[in-house]
Design a protein around this motif. Sequence first.
Motif, PDB file in Angstrom:
ATOM      1  N   LEU A   1       0.828  -1.203   0.000  1.00 29.59           N
ATOM      2  CA  LEU A   1       0.000   0.000   0.000  1.00 29.59           C
ATOM      3  C   LEU A   1       0.866   1.258   0.000  1.00 29.59           C
ATOM      4  CD1 LEU A   1      -2.790   1.365   0.196  1.00 29.59           C
ATOM      5  CD2 LEU A   1      -2.605   1.152   2.685  1.00 29.59           C
TER       6      LEU A   1
ATOM      7  N   LEU B   1      -2.217   9.361   2.423  1.00 30.53           N
ATOM      8  CA  LEU B   1      -2.448   8.021   2.952  1.00 30.53           C
ATOM      9  C   LEU B   1      -2.866   8.201   4.402  1.00 30.53           C
ATOM     10  CD1 LEU B   1      -2.352   4.949   2.635  1.00 30.53           C
ATOM     11  CD2 LEU B   1       0.078   5.041   3.190  1.00 30.53           C
TER      12      LEU B   1
ATOM     13  N   GLU C   1      -4.804   6.544   7.601  1.00 30.90           N
ATOM     14  CA  GLU C   1      -5.318   5.346   8.266  1.00 30.90           C
ATOM     15  C   GLU C   1      -5.564   4.196   7.292  1.00 30.90           C
ATOM     16  OE1 GLU C   1      -8.611   6.767  10.742  1.00 30.90           O
ATOM     17  OE2 GLU C   1      -7.173   7.243  12.328  1.00 30.90           O
ATOM     18  N   GLY C   2      -4.585   3.953   6.427  1.00 34.70           N
ATOM     19  CA  GLY C   2      -4.643   2.833   5.506  1.00 34.70           C
ATOM     20  C   GLY C   2      -5.493   3.046   4.269  1.00 34.70           C
ATOM     21  N   GLU C   3      -5.958   4.263   4.035  1.00 39.22           N
ATOM     22  CA  GLU C   3      -6.785   4.576   2.871  1.00 39.22           C
ATOM     23  C   GLU C   3      -6.134   5.707   2.075  1.00 39.22           C
ATOM     24  OE1 GLU C   3     -11.182   6.430   1.877  1.00 39.22           O
ATOM     25  OE2 GLU C   3     -10.858   5.489   3.819  1.00 39.22           O
ATOM     26  N   ILE C   4      -6.061   5.546   0.771  1.00 41.60           N
ATOM     27  CA  ILE C   4      -5.555   6.604  -0.096  1.00 41.60           C
ATOM     28  C   ILE C   4      -6.702   7.567  -0.376  1.00 41.60           C
ATOM     29  CG2 ILE C   4      -4.612   7.175  -2.365  1.00 41.60           C
ATOM     30  CD1 ILE C   4      -3.176   4.428  -2.285  1.00 41.60           C
ATOM     31  N   VAL C   5      -6.481   8.840  -0.042  1.00 47.61           N
ATOM     32  CA  VAL C   5      -7.494   9.876  -0.204  1.00 47.61           C
ATOM     33  C   VAL C   5      -6.944  10.921  -1.158  1.00 47.61           C
ATOM     34  CG1 VAL C   5      -8.855  11.640   0.984  1.00 47.61           C
ATOM     35  CG2 VAL C   5      -8.329   9.487   2.151  1.00 47.61           C
TER      36      VAL C   5
ATOM     37  N   CYS D   1       1.347  -1.255  10.275  1.00 47.29           N
ATOM     38  CA  CYS D   1       0.593  -0.330   9.422  1.00 47.29           C
ATOM     39  C   CYS D   1       1.571   0.626   8.753  1.00 47.29           C
ATOM     40  CB  CYS D   1      -0.390   0.502  10.256  1.00 47.29           C
ATOM     41  SG  CYS D   1      -1.615  -0.461  11.136  1.00 47.29           S
TER      42      CYS D   1
ATOM     43  N   ASP E   1       1.123   7.092   8.189  1.00 48.49           N
ATOM     44  CA  ASP E   1       0.228   8.007   7.506  1.00 48.49           C
ATOM     45  C   ASP E   1       1.069   9.057   6.803  1.00 48.49           C
ATOM     46  OD1 ASP E   1      -2.376   6.985   8.316  1.00 48.49           O
ATOM     47  OD2 ASP E   1      -1.864   7.670  10.333  1.00 48.49           O
TER      48      ASP E   1
ATOM     49  N   LYS F   1     -14.075  16.702   1.770  1.00 48.04           N
ATOM     50  CA  LYS F   1     -14.114  15.527   2.650  1.00 48.04           C
ATOM     51  C   LYS F   1     -13.980  15.992   4.104  1.00 48.04           C
ATOM     52  CE  LYS F   1     -12.041  12.484  -0.809  1.00 48.04           C
ATOM     53  NZ  LYS F   1     -13.183  11.894  -1.367  1.00 48.04           N
TER      54      LYS F   1
ATOM     55  N   ALA G   1     -12.915  13.540   7.062  1.00 49.64           N
ATOM     56  CA  ALA G   1     -11.491  13.210   7.210  1.00 49.64           C
ATOM     57  C   ALA G   1     -10.796  14.240   8.094  1.00 49.64           C
ATOM     58  CB  ALA G   1     -10.814  13.130   5.851  1.00 49.64           C
TER      59      ALA G   1
END
Length: 192
Positions: A15, A32, A34-38, A82, A85, A123, A126
Motif C-alpha cells: 500500500l 495516505l 489510516e490505511g486509505e488513499i485519499v 501499518c 500516515d 471531505k 477526514a
Amino acid sequence: MTAMAHEPVSQADVLLEGFLALDTPEGFRAELIEGEIVVTPPPDGDHEDYIELIMSQVVRKSRTDMQFSGNKGLRLQRGEGCPKDHVIPDGTFAPRKLRLYRGADPWMPSDGVAMVLEVTSTKPRADREAKRRCYARSRIPLYLLVDREASSVTLFSDPENGDYRQLCTRPFGKPLPLPDPFGFELDTADFL
C-alpha cells in the motif's frame, strides 16, 4: 546454486509503495490516511482565504517566530504493521529556529511541528476525525480546524492515546485563544 531467501512483503508495504508511486494531477493532493488513499481536488478561493487569514495573524502576533508551510507533507506515526500516515496539512507551523522545512523530500517527520491547520473542504469527515487522530498519534501539540459547514473554529490540544484530550470551539466571529508558543487570541471576525 542456492536459492535466495525472500522476505514476505506485507500488505502495508504494498500500500505504501503504491501510494508513493501515485502521479496525481496538478493541484490535487494524495494522502495516505489510516490505511486509505485519499485524493482531494484543488481548494476553492474561500478555503485559501481562511488559511491566509490565520497564517498572517500567526506571523504578526505569535510570541515565537514561526515558519509556515502549506505544501510539505508529514510522515505520521501508525500502529505496528501499518504504513505510516502521509498527510498534507493545509498549514503547518513550526518555530523558525528549527528550520524544519528544508530539504528536497516532500515528506517530513512531525517532530518539532507546533500546530497543524485544516480547513474543511470536499471531505470534511477526514478533517474532523481521521486527520485529528493522525495528528494526535504523532503528538503534534495543537490541531486547528476551521469547519466551514459548522461555521466554527476548533483548537484540539493535549494529545494522548491517539486523540486529543481537550478542545475549544468558537463560532466564527468570536476570538479563539492560542496557547504558547503562539500566545495570542486568533481573531475570526473576518471568517464571517
